[in-house]
Write a protein that holds these residues in place. Structure first.
Motif, PDB file in Angstrom:
ATOM      1  N   HIS A 118      -3.490   5.666   3.090  1.00 25.21           N
ATOM      2  CA  HIS A 118      -2.507   4.607   3.294  1.00 25.21           C
ATOM      3  C   HIS A 118      -2.241   4.407   4.792  1.00 25.21           C
ATOM      4  O   HIS A 118      -1.852   2.990   4.972  1.00 25.21           O
ATOM      5  N   TYR A 119      -2.337   5.261   5.742  1.00 28.79           N
ATOM      6  CA  TYR A 119      -2.181   4.972   7.039  1.00 28.79           C
ATOM      7  C   TYR A 119      -3.093   3.823   7.489  1.00 28.79           C
ATOM      8  O   TYR A 119      -2.782   2.951   8.189  1.00 28.79           O
ATOM      9  N   ARG A 120      -4.445   4.092   7.220  1.00 24.43           N
ATOM     10  CA  ARG A 120      -5.571   3.008   7.551  1.00 24.43           C
ATOM     11  C   ARG A 120      -5.213   1.525   7.020  1.00 24.43           C
ATOM     12  O   ARG A 120      -5.430   0.670   7.463  1.00 24.43           O
ATOM     13  N   GLN A 121      -4.618   1.688   5.606  1.00 24.11           N
ATOM     14  CA  GLN A 121      -4.446   0.517   5.044  1.00 24.11           C
ATOM     15  C   GLN A 121      -3.213  -0.182   5.748  1.00 24.11           C
ATOM     16  O   GLN A 121      -3.223  -1.590   5.914  1.00 24.11           O
ATOM     17  N   TRP A 122      -2.113   0.483   6.182  1.00 26.22           N
ATOM     18  CA  TRP A 122      -1.118   0.021   6.706  1.00 26.22           C
ATOM     19  C   TRP A 122      -1.386  -0.745   8.044  1.00 26.22           C
ATOM     20  O   TRP A 122      -1.243  -1.642   8.417  1.00 26.22           O
ATOM     21  N   ILE A 123      -2.282   0.041   8.672  1.00 28.84           N
ATOM     22  CA  ILE A 123      -2.842  -0.592   9.798  1.00 28.84           C
ATOM     23  C   ILE A 123      -3.726  -1.721   9.922  1.00 28.84           C
ATOM     24  O   ILE A 123      -3.443  -2.825  10.678  1.00 28.84           O
ATOM     25  N   TYR A 152       0.958  -1.370   0.195  1.00 34.76           N
ATOM     26  CA  TYR A 152       0.113   0.261   0.119  1.00 34.76           C
ATOM     27  C   TYR A 152       0.889   1.424   0.146  1.00 34.76           C
ATOM     28  O   TYR A 152       1.378   2.025   1.025  1.00 34.76           O
ATOM     29  N   PRO A 153       1.054   1.582  -1.113  1.00 38.10           N
ATOM     30  CA  PRO A 153       1.906   2.783  -1.274  1.00 38.10           C
ATOM     31  C   PRO A 153       1.670   4.259  -0.541  1.00 38.10           C
ATOM     32  O   PRO A 153       0.242   4.141  -0.579  1.00 38.10           O
ATOM     33  N   GLU A 154       2.282   5.146  -0.227  1.00 39.22           N
ATOM     34  CA  GLU A 154       1.587   6.152   0.326  1.00 39.22           C
ATOM     35  C   GLU A 154       0.940   7.118  -0.549  1.00 39.22           C
ATOM     36  O   GLU A 154       1.291   7.240  -1.877  1.00 39.22           O
ATOM     37  N   GLN A 155      -0.016   7.641  -0.324  1.00 37.91           N
ATOM     38  CA  GLN A 155      -1.094   8.478  -0.927  1.00 37.91           C
ATOM     39  C   GLN A 155      -1.271  10.006  -0.458  1.00 37.91           C
ATOM     40  O   GLN A 155      -1.001   9.825   0.819  1.00 37.91           O
TER      41      GLN A 155
END
Length: 67
Positions: free
Chosen positions: A53-58, A45-48
């Protein structure tokens, strides 16, 4: 402009506050495994610009057993 900045800053602070940092598996509960899993999530999930992307990383880290 200030309102948008304030909202984005608030989202980032809330997202970082809820970031998982402890694994349910005690053998994986170390810095090396954490960094490896986080790196994999960042690749998936690359930065957007919107910060989603923070929610995707979590979510990705939670799937890997981090809470």
């Amino acid at each position: 402009m200030r309102l948008l900045f304030s909202v984005l800053l608030g989202v980032v602070v809330v997202a970082c506050a809820g970031f998982p940092d402890e694994n349910v598996d005690p053998t994986k509960n170390n810095k090396a495994t954490y960094n490896k899993d986080l790196k994999e999530c960042r690749e998936d999930y690359p930065e957007q610009g919107s910060g989603v992307h923070y929610r995707q990383w979590i979510g990705c880290m939670k799937l890997k057993g981090w809470k």
